[in-house]
Design a protein around this motif. Structure first.
Motif, PDB file in Angstrom:
ATOM      1  N   TRP A 486     -75.589  11.682  -7.414  1.00  0.00           N
ATOM      2  CA  TRP A 486     -75.797  13.109  -7.169  1.00  0.00           C
ATOM      3  C   TRP A 486     -75.966  13.433  -5.701  1.00  0.00           C
ATOM      4  N   TYR A 506     -86.206  15.445  -5.584  1.00  0.00           N
ATOM      5  CA  TYR A 506     -85.862  15.147  -6.973  1.00  0.00           C
ATOM      6  C   TYR A 506     -84.782  16.103  -7.457  1.00  0.00           C
ATOM      7  N   ASP A 507     -83.775  15.541  -8.111  1.00  0.00           N
ATOM      8  CA  ASP A 507     -82.657  16.320  -8.631  1.00  0.00           C
ATOM      9  C   ASP A 507     -82.870  16.541 -10.129  1.00  0.00           C
ATOM     10  N   THR A 510     -80.201  15.318 -12.825  1.00  0.00           N
ATOM     11  CA  THR A 510     -80.191  13.888 -13.139  1.00  0.00           C
ATOM     12  C   THR A 510     -81.240  13.560 -14.194  1.00  0.00           C
ATOM     13  N   ILE A 511     -82.417  14.166 -14.071  1.00  0.00           N
ATOM     14  CA  ILE A 511     -83.456  13.952 -15.089  1.00  0.00           C
ATOM     15  C   ILE A 511     -82.968  14.446 -16.444  1.00  0.00           C
ATOM     16  N   VAL A 740     -86.618   9.065 -14.436  1.00  0.00           N
ATOM     17  CA  VAL A 740     -86.777   9.746 -13.146  1.00  0.00           C
ATOM     18  C   VAL A 740     -86.324   8.956 -11.922  1.00  0.00           C
ATOM     19  N   SER A 743     -83.229  10.083 -10.095  1.00  0.00           N
ATOM     20  CA  SER A 743     -83.260  11.492  -9.697  1.00  0.00           C
ATOM     21  C   SER A 743     -83.840  11.675  -8.305  1.00  0.00           C
TER      22      SER A 743
END
Length: 854
Positions: A486, A506-507, A510-511, A740, A743
């Motif tokens: 990402w 944190y994306d 993605t999570i 996570v 992410s």
């Protein structure tokens, strides 16, 4: 006196005009150095496999398409070389006749197989010799069978003599006299003539062209043997499987023999004895990179001291286990049983013994072990013992010098075997290897892990050369941005966020993707282990999928309750009495992992429903500090205490509604969770009240960019198989890092660059172990890239370090990076779990802050 040099070229080295032009250049250079080149060639790449397929199809008469493919391959190379295709017409005609004969008799005898498989070398050398002549390199074609004669061995089965023969390699004056100065001889590897039937072809075993070269080198008294192949030498591991494997520049004959015998595919194990006996140096060279120095094997290799030089793996190994109490203090048991192997023409490789068991290994390279031979062997052995065959297995070996002296240093490396079922351990009296026989399916991953532990920090010297990637994929050792992660597509946003200082980012998407994957496993409930990352935005994203939250402290319980989690699983460990009392008030479910609370505070649990954490006796995971089961782990109740558990819960009216087990983190073995379920189901059967099995977490995340992912479909299949067998149980899981880790990234800036003696570089960042402690604590690997120089080619190898006053403040060792400058933004990937939450203000430095990308 003629100065002979034997040059052996493998299949990939003879399969194109470009490679034959390289051969021509090499031959010319040897002639210009007043050497007489003797060229030994393999079949075209893949042709021997086609011939094998032809022989499988011939008895049923379905071989015609494969025969046409073989003909087409040689027609193409003949056209490419500009030589007449008719040069190989006789061999192709005979090959057709052999296939027809097999179709009429409905069988392929060893004699026919040897004759057919040897056609590949005959055809490649006819075309190659003609090409050399056509471009002005004077050469002569020779039939190797005129000078290589097989040796008949006692009790040797006919099949072995035809398909894996040994040859006489004594000095051959007739051969030497036939060679002309400045004229290259082109001949075949792999084939020889029958010991008692002149004119009949026998084979030297798959890969036997190396051995042909060694035989001819000894016969001629050559100054050296050169093995030209598609790799530039022997490596610290198989470079096709471990891209960071290092070239071994120098080896002694004994060390090379160990590597070849234990699975290194560069050399055939039989090729070293003839050159060692004559003291002929063996050089391994690469046709694609002819200027690379390669590996030199000789009796004059320097003493580099006690060390592991390589890790090898040999698959297809079969074990024969022989059990009997009759061997204890008895004379002749080994002689009697080993005579059975001799009668069936089987060569034993490794041997281990105890008072009631002998286990031996059979090397597939040295034995033709068909089902009939196996059954006949076991039948004979059962006269003396209970015998069984185990396999296929793999022999994983640490090869080096004086290994016994450094066993105490190998402790961390040997921990990699902790998850494996080890069938046999052997340490050679020569002190050259330490071998473990394990299930074949685990060998590759095991070799990769061992190589990382033993060679990651080794610098280049007189022994170790460049990595495979450095030679063939110059960018391959660096952690480069790729379009399947990402943060590649969000680079500009990340660079902008980095302006505000060190930050975890944190994306959310993605999570969400990982949560969807977990929903597909078919579990009854999923609880996210919030200790991995309790960021409120992260938790909101996960709660939207209907997951519960797993907590290990009152603080986490309060946080989970504040986030609105409707289901909260509390799993305290060595906590005080008060935490259990408050836990029953704040949590939906409570898990107990010790009998102490039940023995000393039964009133806290009386009349309550609880889950109990069990210890299956062994852990799994990527590091010893994340293995959470086994005698060395503080977690879980051992199975031997189940009877006391049953007594305590009955006496105090406690209802055990569920069992839990968590064996570790970073697990990539797909059957782990179904095996945990089976273990817990066995304990449940002894308790009677259990309806829930919590299989723990630990789902592995790829460590490096491009690593193979844990196959969740396989995990799902194994769980479904268990559910079908035991449908009465609810199945839970409590993953943390899997949801996570990928992410999150950690952003920091370059502060300083330092270079020390030997070209060792250090790149300093404004983030360190106070922000990300996993590398220092676990030896964890995180991909690291220079985000400011995405397109920069790797030019330096550097340790990436932080500003903390500790030697262990290293975020990444030996990373290949572009030349970096003060102010460049660096990105540390897979940092979304156990990153910020484990941060500190050590040295009174503030850790990185947290940011969210949607």
């Amino acid at each position: 006196m003629k100065n002979y040099v034997v040059l052996k070229f493998g299949g990939t080295s003879v399969s194109s005009r470009a490679r034959w032009e390289t051969i021509a250049s090499i031959v010319r250079s040897r002639i210009e150095a007043n050497e007489t080149p003797f060229v030994v060639c393999s079949a075209l790449s893949g042709v021997t496999n086609l011939l094998e397929r032809l022989l499988v199809e011939a008895p049923s008469g379905t071989h015609h398409e494969t025969l046409a493919t073989i003909e087409g391959r040689h027609k193409e190379i003949a056209a490419e070389l500009g030589v007449p295709f008719e040069l190989v017409s006789n061999e192709l005609t005979e090959l057709g006749r052999l296939a027809l004969g097999a179709s009429l008799t409905n069988e392929v005898s060893p004699r026919l197989r040897a004759r057919a498989l040897g056609m590949g070398e005959l055809m490649s050398t006819r075309l190659g010799a003609a090409f050399l002549e056509s471009i002005g390199v004077e050469s002569e074609w020779m039939d190797a069978r005129q000078h290589l004669k097989a040796v008949a061995l006692p009790n040797e089965p006919d099949a072995k003599h035809y398909l894996s023969a040994l040859c006489d390699y004594s000095a051959d004056e007739e051969l030497a006299a036939a060679l002309k100065p400045r004229v290259a001889v082109v001949t075949q590897g792999f084939i020889a003539t029958h010991a008692h039937k002149p004119g009949e072809t026998v084979l030297l075993g798959r890969g036997g062209s190396d051995t042909s070269g060694a035989y001819f080198a000894h016969k001629l008294g050559a100054t050296r043997l050169e093995i030209w192949t598609d790799v530039p030498g022997m490596y610290t591991a198989n470079p096709r499987e471990v891209a960071s494997a290092r070239l071994l520049k120098q080896l002694h004959y004994e060390e090379a023999q160990e590597l070849a015998s234990m699975g290194a595919k560069v050399l055939h194990p039989r090729c070293l004895a003839p050159v060692r006996e004559a003291g002929i140096p063996l050089h391994i060279k690469c046709t694609e990179l002819p200027d690379v120095e390669g590996t030199v094997i000789s009796g004059d290799s320097p003493d580099f001291g006690a060390q592991v030089k390589a890790i090898s793996s040999k698959g297809g190994v079969m074990l024969v286990s022989m059990d009997t109490l009759g061997m204890w203090q008895q004379v002749g048991f080994l002689a009697d049983t080993f005579d059975c192997f001799k009668r069936h023409g089987l060569s034993i490789d490794l041997v281990t013994t105890s008072e009631s068991n002998v286990t031996v290994s059979l090397d597939p390279a040295a034995n033709v072990l068909d089902p009939a031979t196996s059954e006949a062997l076991l039948s004979d052995l059962r006269e003396f013992c209970t015998a069984r065959m185990i396999g296929p297995c793999a022999a994983v070996s640490l090869v080096g010098h004086n290994i016994r002296a450094i066993l105490h240093q190998l402790g961390p490396a040997l921990e990699a075997f902790g998850e494996q079922r080890i069938y046999l351990v052997s340490q050679a009296a020569s002190d050259l290897n330490l071998t473990f026989v394990v299930d074949e399916e685990h060998a590759n991953k095991l070799v990769q892990r061992l190589h990382e532990l033993l060679f990651h920090d080794r610098v280049s010297d007189a022994l170790l050369g460049p990595t495979w990637n450095a030679l063939f994929h110059p960018d391959g050792d660096s952690d480069r941005l790729d379009d399947d992660v990402w943060w590649f597509s969000k680079r500009s946003e990340l660079l902008e966020l980095a302006k505000d200082g060190p930050a975890y980012v944190y994306d959310v998407s993605t999570i969400q993707r990982r949560a969807e994957e977990l929903q597909g496993l078919g579990l009854d409930r999923v609880f996210y282990a919030i200790k991995a990352n309790p960021n409120p935005e992260v938790l909101k994203t996960i709660l939207d999928f209907g997951f519960g939250l797993e907590c290990v402290s009152p603080g986490e319980l309060e946080h989970a309750k504040a986030m609105g989690a409707s289901e909260r699983l509390f799993t305290p460990n060595f906590a005080p009495k008060e935490e259990y009392i408050s836990g029953f008030e704040s949590a939906t479910y409570l898990t107990l992992d010790n009998l102490h609370p039940l023995r000393h505070w039964p009133e806290v649990f009386a009349g309550r429903d609880i889950l109990v954490r069990m210890d299956p006796g062994h852990g799994r995971g990527h590091h010893k500090k994340v293995k959470t089961a086994g005698a060395q782990s503080k977690f879980g109740i051992p199975p031997e205490q189940v009877e006391e558990l049953a007594d305590l819960v009955k006496r105090h009216d406690i209802n055990v509604i569920g069992l839990h087990s968590h064996v570790g983190s970073g697990i990539t073995y797909a059957a782990t969770w179904s095996e945990t379920a089976m273990f817990l189901a066995g304990v449940a059967d002894r308790l009677g009240s259990v309806r829930i099995l919590n299989l723990g977490g630990g789902l592995g995340v790829p460590e490096k960019l491009g690593d193979k992912r844990l196959d969740l479909s396989e995990v799902k299949e194994t769980i479904a198989a268990f559910r079908q067998a035991r449908p009465e149980f609810e199945l839970w899981m409590e993953p943390g890092r899997y949801l996570v880790a990928e992410s999150g990234v950690l952003l920091g800036r370059v502060t300083q660059i330092k270079e020390k003696e030997g070209g060792r570089f250090f790149v300093g960042l404004d983030i360190g172990m106070n922000s990300l402690i996993r590398p220092a604590l676990y030896g964890a690997y995180h991909p690291i890239v220079n985000l400011s120089k995405v397109d920069g080619s790797p030019k330096i190898v550097a340790d990436v370090v932080g500003p903390i006053c500790e030697t262990g403040d290293v975020l990444g060792h030996k990373r290949r990076l572009p030349v970096s400058e003060e102010g460049d933004v660096f990105l540390i990937a897979s940092a979304g779990a156990y990153g910020y939450v484990m941060g500190s203000q050590y040295n009174l430095r503030k850790p990185a802050i947290e940011r969210i990308l949607r």
